[in-house]
Design a protein around this motif. Structure first.
Motif, short mmCIF file in Angstrom:
data_model
loop_
_atom_site.label_atom_id
_atom_site.label_comp_id
_atom_site.label_asym_id
_atom_site.label_seq_id
_atom_site.Cartn_x
_atom_site.Cartn_y
_atom_site.Cartn_z
N LYS A 147 -15.61 135.22 0.94
CA LYS A 147 -15.68 133.76 1.01
C LYS A 147 -14.48 133.17 1.75
CE LYS A 147 -19.39 133.58 -1.50
NZ LYS A 147 -20.68 133.11 -0.99
N TYR A 148 -13.33 133.82 1.56
CA TYR A 148 -12.13 133.34 2.25
C TYR A 148 -12.26 133.58 3.74
CZ TYR A 148 -9.95 132.52 -2.20
OH TYR A 148 -9.66 132.02 -3.44
N LEU A 149 -12.81 134.77 4.08
CA LEU A 149 -13.02 135.05 5.51
C LEU A 149 -14.00 134.05 6.10
CD1 LEU A 149 -13.22 138.94 5.67
CD2 LEU A 149 -11.34 137.45 6.32
N LYS A 150 -15.07 133.74 5.32
CA LYS A 150 -16.06 132.79 5.82
C LYS A 150 -15.41 131.44 6.09
CE LYS A 150 -20.48 130.75 4.54
NZ LYS A 150 -21.32 130.40 3.40
N GLY A 151 -14.46 131.06 5.24
CA GLY A 151 -13.76 129.80 5.42
C GLY A 151 -12.93 129.78 6.70
N MET A 152 -12.63 130.95 7.23
CA MET A 152 -11.89 131.01 8.50
C MET A 152 -12.79 131.51 9.62
SD MET A 152 -8.15 132.33 7.35
CE MET A 152 -8.74 133.68 6.36
N ASP A 153 -14.12 131.43 9.40
CA ASP A 153 -15.10 131.87 10.38
C ASP A 153 -14.94 133.35 10.73
OD1 ASP A 153 -16.38 129.46 10.54
OD2 ASP A 153 -14.95 128.68 11.99
N SER B 281 -12.35 118.29 2.96
CA SER B 281 -12.80 117.88 1.62
C SER B 281 -14.29 117.60 1.59
CB SER B 281 -12.07 116.61 1.20
OG SER B 281 -10.74 116.89 0.92
N ASN B 282 -14.79 116.98 2.66
CA ASN B 282 -16.21 116.67 2.71
C ASN B 282 -17.05 117.94 2.72
OD1 ASN B 282 -14.53 114.66 4.42
ND2 ASN B 282 -16.20 113.49 3.55
N GLN B 283 -16.52 118.96 3.40
CA GLN B 283 -17.22 120.24 3.45
C GLN B 283 -17.27 120.87 2.04
OE1 GLN B 283 -18.67 121.17 6.06
NE2 GLN B 283 -19.13 123.33 5.84
N ILE B 284 -16.15 120.74 1.30
CA ILE B 284 -16.12 121.29 -0.06
C ILE B 284 -17.16 120.58 -0.92
CG2 ILE B 284 -14.70 121.59 -2.12
CD1 ILE B 284 -12.27 121.76 -0.28
N ALA B 285 -17.18 119.24 -0.83
CA ALA B 285 -18.15 118.48 -1.61
C ALA B 285 -19.58 118.87 -1.24
CB ALA B 285 -17.95 116.99 -1.38
N TYR B 286 -19.81 119.10 0.06
CA TYR B 286 -21.14 119.48 0.54
C TYR B 286 -21.58 120.79 -0.09
CZ TYR B 286 -24.56 121.30 3.88
OH TYR B 286 -25.66 121.85 4.45
N HIS B 287 -20.66 121.76 -0.17
CA HIS B 287 -21.05 123.04 -0.76
C HIS B 287 -21.18 122.95 -2.27
CE1 HIS B 287 -21.31 125.46 2.77
NE2 HIS B 287 -20.16 124.98 3.20
N SER C 152 -18.86 129.31 -5.20
CA SER C 152 -17.74 130.22 -4.96
C SER C 152 -17.11 129.94 -3.59
CB SER C 152 -18.19 131.67 -5.08
OG SER C 152 -19.34 131.89 -4.34
N PHE C 153 -17.95 129.57 -2.62
CA PHE C 153 -17.40 129.22 -1.31
C PHE C 153 -16.59 127.92 -1.40
CE2 PHE C 153 -18.13 127.67 3.19
CZ PHE C 153 -17.09 128.43 3.69
N ALA C 154 -17.14 126.94 -2.15
CA ALA C 154 -16.41 125.68 -2.32
C ALA C 154 -15.06 125.94 -2.98
CB ALA C 154 -17.23 124.70 -3.17
N SER C 155 -15.04 126.84 -3.98
CA SER C 155 -13.78 127.17 -4.65
C SER C 155 -12.80 127.81 -3.67
CB SER C 155 -14.01 128.13 -5.80
OG SER C 155 -14.90 127.58 -6.72
N PRO D 36 -5.23 117.43 -4.01
CA PRO D 36 -6.34 116.63 -3.51
C PRO D 36 -7.41 116.44 -4.59
CG PRO D 36 -5.74 118.24 -1.87
CD PRO D 36 -4.87 118.49 -3.07
N LEU D 37 -7.91 115.19 -4.67
CA LEU D 37 -8.86 114.85 -5.72
C LEU D 37 -10.08 115.74 -5.74
CD1 LEU D 37 -8.86 110.98 -5.89
CD2 LEU D 37 -8.43 112.58 -7.73
N ILE D 38 -10.49 116.16 -4.55
CA ILE D 38 -11.71 116.97 -4.51
C ILE D 38 -11.50 118.28 -5.26
CG2 ILE D 38 -11.17 118.08 -2.28
CD1 ILE D 38 -14.59 116.86 -2.91
N ILE D 39 -10.28 118.85 -5.15
CA ILE D 39 -10.00 120.10 -5.85
C ILE D 39 -9.91 119.85 -7.35
CG2 ILE D 39 -8.34 121.99 -6.08
CD1 ILE D 39 -7.60 121.46 -3.15
N SER D 40 -9.21 118.77 -7.73
CA SER D 40 -9.17 118.40 -9.15
C SER D 40 -10.58 118.23 -9.67
CB SER D 40 -8.40 117.10 -9.35
OG SER D 40 -7.12 117.20 -8.81
N GLY D 41 -11.42 117.56 -8.87
CA GLY D 41 -12.80 117.31 -9.27
C GLY D 41 -13.55 118.60 -9.54
N VAL D 42 -13.44 119.55 -8.62
CA VAL D 42 -14.14 120.82 -8.78
C VAL D 42 -13.65 121.54 -10.03
CG1 VAL D 42 -14.51 123.10 -7.75
CG2 VAL D 42 -14.61 121.07 -6.32
N ALA D 43 -12.32 121.63 -10.19
CA ALA D 43 -11.76 122.37 -11.32
C ALA D 43 -12.15 121.71 -12.64
CB ALA D 43 -10.24 122.44 -11.20
N ILE D 44 -12.00 120.38 -12.72
CA ILE D 44 -12.32 119.69 -13.97
C ILE D 44 -13.82 119.81 -14.27
CG2 ILE D 44 -12.33 117.45 -15.13
CD1 ILE D 44 -9.80 116.76 -13.56
#
Lengths: 420, 284
Positions: A171-177, A374-380, A388-391, B128-136
């Protein structure tokens, strides 16, 4: 002095040193007990969950748990040619168990991610097992290889073997393409599909430029606020503090109104003849919108630390500089500016840290070209449900932020953060 | 800032240039907030100034959207406002209690590992709030508090405490500890000393920290988006959905109310800050 120096004793006969240490220890425990509730609360609800994100991001136990016998049998297989009969038998018995519990679909999907084509062949195998078409007294290897030519292809068995370890950095590798190639080495994604690198760079670029804009705009007004008489500066301070206290969504909403094609800013540009009425520029749903809105929203975080540092600089220093023959510019550059560097450091780091993790504003005014990591994290988290990828992405971002936070702590000290 | 009469022309020009820049920046900071006001009284359904409004035609203005905000059918604002206030009030109380206690411990000179602990306590403000959000979210889902008010309140306590810790430690930095020693030597127990001596003196810091915690909770949307179900919707969540989906001027009516609220909070915070500075000035 000799060793006969008399020890000082307290009234109850205990050496003073010991008694003092004891009192000190008691005070330490007292102080710590006051902090303990919050510390404990934060550890349980916040610090450990962030740690758990790490476990989640590297967790790859699903296949490991689904094919226990297979991986045991694979231990003695060198992975160069087709695996021996035992591996096929072990895989068959693992898979049969999954089919009986109807969980083989997940395995197929997961393996398909590792190597394309698994979905089809696991489904074929599943149907044969359900119809009892596999004769367990004959060679399982021969029968499985007959089902589909891919089962006789060593690359597919290598792919299964790669999923054996319970943890993966994929997943970390994927995050760096990047990804694990068939032979286990790390390979780069095709150039036209490197979306994550673009996002990382864009996040850095936007955070950097927003910080620069905030500095360029914040420095003059912080200086004005610090040098004006109290009477006026308190009034002007409201211009900084009111946005600071106003809801982020309200401020974002007002930028959406201002920047839209028929919005006030465009109306103004048309009025002064800067652009033609039928050729209004798009300022929202792109980078321009993100830059403008984020600069305005984060500006107070630059002005307040700058102001609190500038306030402590005595005006007589500038006068001294000038009276010693410096022009106002020289006096400013040689005397005033160096004194404000702590404030500049504090403001810039704070704005940069806040900007790099921004989510709401880019999501609303950024459009496709103005969104950040951040938007990408929210999307996943919400759309693809690849938690797990978002994490993994979240932790990559967090490690960057923590480095800056550490620098900030060294330079400014967290207890020196000024609020209003 | 009047210039002395002997100022050379080039510095004179520079000075006016500087004033112009400052005016522009102040305008840039404050003007966007004032666009909301007139548009929230728009009689029409669009978020642009109509021709009538530009001509100041009274018919182009109305209270339609305020009416919609309060009495509209199936409108979410009532529930959202109720939730927002409940959550923010409880989160503020929690943040104040935990944060003040921690600040008292941190400003003791006996506190071990002060820097490290402070860095941990402040971290929810920096991460960053998004990380706090995910963890919480992961945590609350595990303990079964996702989509409950309790879960959101706890999450907002996490985000609110750093502000209380910062403001109260700042107030305590000018605190004269000999007054508490005097109280103890006169026979007061620690709790009594805290309630009668320490608390009144640090109260401005506690309240202004509480205001920060309140605003943080009241304005927070990222974490709530992860945690909230339909029942726990808050004002920021509604605004977020509104801004993304059906842009209606009702949002502007709500926004105007929020600006009024933040003005009130700003005034309170400023008065407290000045009082606190005055008190600390006397102590020095």
């Amino acid at each position: 002095m000799s060793s006969e120096t008399r020890q000082i004793l307290t009234t109850d006969g205990i050496p003073l040193e010991v008694s003092l240490k004891k009192a000190e220890k008691k005070n330490k425990i007292k102080a710590f007990l006051l902090v303990a509730p919050l510390l404990l609360f934060l550890f349980i609800t916040y610090v450990f969950p962030i740690g758990e994100m790490f476990t989640r991001s590297v967790d790859d136990r699903m296949v490991t748990n689904m094919l226990p016998k297979t991986f045991k049998a694979m231990e003695s297989w060198d992975g160069k040619e087709l695996p021996p009969e035992e591996v096929f038998t072990a895989f068959y018995s693992d898979f049969k168990f999954l089919v009986e519990n109807e969980t083989q679909g997940k395995l197929g999907q997961r393996l398909n991610k590792e190597k394309n084509g698994f979905n089809t062949i696991t489904k074929k195998l599943m149907r044969l097992i359900k119809r009892n078409k596999i004769d367990e007294s004959q060679s399982i290897k021969e029968q499985i290889m007959k089902i589909h030519k891919r089962w006789a292809n060593v690359e597919y068995w290598q792919a299964i073997k790669r999923t054996a370890p319970p943890y993966t950095m994929a997943k970390y590798l994927k995050g760096m393409d990047m990804y694990f190639a068939a032979d286990g080495s790390i390979a780069q994604v095709d150039e036209d599909r490197r979306i994550h690198r673009i996002l990382w760079l864009r996040t850095l670029e936007i955070a950097l430029f927003v910080t620069i804009f905030c500095f360029l705009m914040g420095y003059p007004i912080a200086h004005l606020l610090a040098t004006l008489p109290m009477k006026y500066s308190n009034l002007l301070m409201i211009c900084v503090l009111l946005p600071f206290w106003t809801s982020l969504l309200v401020r974002t909403a007002s930028w959406m109104i201002l920047l839209q094609t028929q919005g006030v800013v465009n109306d103004f540009f048309v009025m002064i003849g800067l652009v033609a009425d039928d050729n209004r520029p798009t300022m929202m749903y792109n980078k321009v919108g993100t830059y403008v809105a984020m600069t305005q929203i984060l500006l107070p975080f630059m002005v307040l630390p700058l102001y609190s540092v500038m306030k402590t600089i005595s005006p007589s220093l500038m006068r001294a500089g000038k009276s010693l023959g410096g022009t106002p510019f020289v006096a400013f550059w040689k005397v005033y500016f160096p004194l404000t560097i702590p404030g500049i450091g504090a403001g810039c780091l704070l704005v940069f840290i806040l900007a790099i993790g921004y989510y709401i504003t880019p999501a609303l005014v950024g459009g496709a070209s103005g969104t950040l990591i951040s938007n990408q994290i929210a999307y996943h988290m919400k759309a693809t449900l690849d938690w797990s990828f978002a994490s993994a992405m979240g932790l990559m971002l967090l490690s960057g932020v923590l480095v800056i936070y550490w620098v900030y702590n060294k330079l400014v000290g967290v207890d020196n953060i000024k609020l209003g | 800032m009047a210039l002395p009469s002997y100022t050379e022309t080039r510095y004179r020009i520079w000075h006016y240039f500087y004033i112009a820049i400052c005016t522009f920046v102040f305008f840039f900071l404050i003007a966007p907030l004032f666009v909301i006001f007139p548009l929230s009284f728009n009689a029409e359904e669009f978020l642009v100034f109509s021709e009538g409004m530009k001509k100041l035609d009274p018919d182009a203005f109305s209270f339609r959207w305020y009416h919609e905000m309060v009495y509209g059918t199936k409108n979410p604002w009532g529930l959202a406002a109720k939730n927002s206030f409940i959550i923010a009030i409880f989160a503020t109380i929690g943040s104040i209690i935990l944060g003040t206690l921690a600040a008292l411990g941190l400003s003791s000179r006996h506190m071990p590992y002060k820097g490290l602990i402070m860095a941990v306590l402040i971290s929810p403000m920096i991460v960053p709030l998004i990380i706090s959000g995910v963890a919480i979210f992961f945590f609350m889902a595990k303990v079964g508090l996702a989509a409950t008010h309790t879960g959101i309140v706890l999450a907002h306590i996490i985000l609110g405490t750093p502000f209380v810790v910062i403001t109260v430690t700042a107030t305590l930095s000018g605190f004269d500890h000999s007054v508490t020693r005097a109280a103890s030597s006169l026979g007061s127990n620690p709790v009594n000393t805290f309630m009668k001596i320490t608390l009144p003196l640090i109260l401005p810091g506690v309240i202004s920290g509480g205001l920060f915690a309140f605003v943080t909770s009241f304005d927070e949307v990222v974490v709530v988006l992860f945690l909230a179900g339909l029942e726990n919707t808050t004002i920021p969540v509604q605004m977020w959905t509104g801004l993304r989906e059906q842009l209606s001027p009702t949002i502007l009516a709500v926004a105007t109310c929020l600006i009024v609220l933040s003005t009130l909070i700003l005034v309170t915070a400023e008065l407290l800050r000045r009082r606190s500075e005055r008190l600390r000035g006397i102590n020095r």
